[in-house]
Each structure stands twice: as C-alpha cells, then as structure tokens.
Design an enzyme around this catalytic site. Structure first.
Site, PDB file in Angstrom:
ATOM      1  N   LYS A 251       1.334  -1.227  -0.358  1.00 15.54           N
ATOM      2  CA  LYS A 251       0.044   0.182   0.048  1.00 15.54           C
ATOM      3  C   LYS A 251       0.648   1.136  -0.457  1.00 15.54           C
ATOM      4  CE  LYS A 251      -4.578  -2.029   1.287  1.00 15.54           C
ATOM      5  NZ  LYS A 251      -5.575  -1.838   2.215  1.00 15.54           N
TER       6      LYS A 251
ATOM      7  N   ARG B  95      -4.189  -9.781   4.808  1.00 14.16           N
ATOM      8  CA  ARG B  95      -4.262  -9.895   3.472  1.00 14.16           C
ATOM      9  C   ARG B  95      -2.880  -9.328   2.606  1.00 14.16           C
ATOM     10  NH1 ARG B  95      -7.304  -6.568  -0.190  1.00 14.16           N
ATOM     11  NH2 ARG B  95      -8.464  -7.928  -2.181  1.00 14.16           N
TER      12      ARG B  95
END
Length: 275
Positions: A218, A252
């Site tokens: 991210k 995840r």
C-alpha cells in the site's frame, strides 16, 4: 477467543496461528499492477500459485479500490467475478472469498461456491448485504471505511464504527463466530493514521473478534520507503510481523510465499510455536 469458524472446507481455529489470505484481482486497473482482467485461465493459474505458495483463502476482487479508481457497475463486476469464482471453486482445495460491497454480487458469489464475503464498507453501503450474508451462512469481513480523513479521535472512532457494523450483522442474524474485523488500512485514512492503527491494533483486537489486516504494497509503505508499488516486499513484511505481534489473525497479501514465511516466524515468536 477459542472458537472455530467454518469457511468452506477450512476450519479456522482462531489464536492457533496466523492465516494467509491471497489477493486475486480480476480487474484491469489494480493498484498493484497484478490484475488479470477477465482472463479466467490466467486467474486460475494465479490462484493455483497462491494456493501452492501457502494461501489459506483466496480473495477475489472485481473492482479496484485504489485512489482515483472508477466504480464498476453491477453487470461488469458480475462478468468479472462470478465465472472466476465458479472456476476456482471447482479447481482449488482452499476456500474462496469475494471482495464486494454489492449485495447481488455477494449473493451470486455464495451461490457459485464462495465461502466468505469481504465487505469494504462493513455492511453500511447497502443494508441488504447483511441479510444476504446471514442467509448464506458464510463468514464476513467487516472493514472500517469512510469518506475523508476527519476523526474526533482515530481509534475510538474506528471502534465505534466497527461496533455499528457488528450490531447490524448480529441484528440480521449473522452469527458472532462468522464476524471478522478489518480496521481498513488505506481507506479513509492518512499515512500517519494508518501507522497509528498498526501500532494500536491491540485496541481493535480487544473488541473480542478476529482481526484481518491488509497492508500489502500500500501507498503508506511507498511513502515511508520512497519505493514503487512493485518494490514494497520488505515494507509489507515489517507491517505483517508487527501486526501479528499486535494480535492480528489474518493477513491479506499479494506475496503469499514470502508473507507465509514472515507469518511462520512471527507465530513462532508471538505464539510460542514451532511449525
């Protein structure tokens, strides 16, 4: 938290170890550049690799949630997701989750064999999602999300929002053992807020439900490390290890093989276990 959650063929024994959710983007515009579009064969190939690398669950997403992405209409998301779910369910031995906030997609995905729903709006985008999940009898990931970055107090505000999602779930008949929380790293939060959430994950864990976290590749990692999206493996590993130390149950991730190793090492330290 000692109960077991059934997710398809997988019995998730919370607290025993960290579970790995592998990401499969069936989109042309994934932020991480790994979307397979509508190529069912390529989706299966990638999913099999994730399974072989050690994924416990595969999360299929048909709509990019990257900053600036264009929302996908129902028909397009259906075209991308449902055939892939059917194919994966027929060919894999691990359960399939579907990343969607649209009730109709969730319903069709469960009918096609999906064993979990991952709702990035925590049942708040469309109230009928709760009844779909309840009727399907599958676990649901309730993620915190909001428009904008304004908070009175970050952690209490996130907890309050998640509690509202939990209340909606339980009121709709979703069993407590089927509820998983996600604080929503990168969703309605600044990089500083994302880092604070990781640092204070214990307060989310104290809500009494299993916790999932998704930090993989991210933008906060890119900002801290000054690295592009395809060069954030070590940054992801650091966030995974610290998250496990702070009580997270599922991670995840895109890079399953490497993060499986990080999780095994972290579990050996945190949970006093040797695989």
């Amino acid at each position: 938290m000692k109960y077991v959650t059934k997710c398809g063929s997988l019995s998730i024994e919370w607290g025993k170890r960290t579970y790995i959710m592998g990401i499969l983007n069936v989109t042309p515009d994934s932020f991480s550049g790994d979307g397979v579009g509508n190529d069912i064969g390529l989706a299966l190939e990638q999913a099999l690799q994730l399974q072989n690398d050690g994924a416990d669950i595969i999360d299929v997403g048909g709509e990019s949630t990257r900053p600036g992405s264009i929302p996908v209409d129902l028909e397009e998301e259906r075209r991308r997701v449902i055939p892939v779910v059917r194919n994966l369910v027929s060919n894999l031995s691990i359960p399939i989750s579907v990343d969607t906030y649209k009730p109709k997609i969730a319903e069709e995905a469960i009918d096609a064999g999906a064993a979990m729903i991952n709702d990035v709006w925590g049942l708040k985008h469309d109230i009928s999602m709760a009844s779909i999940v309840s009727h399907g009898g599958v676990p649901v990931i309730l993620m915190h999300n909001q428009d904008g970055f304004e908070y009175s107090d970050l952690i209490p505000d996130v907890i309050d929002s998640l509690n509202k999602s939990i209340e909606c779930a339980i009121d709709s008949g979703i069993r407590e053992e089927n509820i998983i929380l996600d604080p929503g790293i990168g969703f309605g939060k600044t990089p500083s807020q994302n880092l604070q959430l990781i640092r204070r994950l214990g307060e989310i864990k104290a809500m009494g439900f299993p916790v999932l976290i998704g930090t993989s590749r991210k933008s906060t990692l890119g900002l801290v490390l000054d690295l592009p999206v395809d060069d954030r493996l070590e940054g992801t590993g650091a966030t995974v290890a610290i998250s496990i130390a702070n009580g997270v149950d599922i991670v995840r991730v895109h890079d399953v093989r490497e993060m499986k190793r990080v999780s095994l090492m972290s579990d050996a330290i945190v949970r006093d276990m040797i695989a």
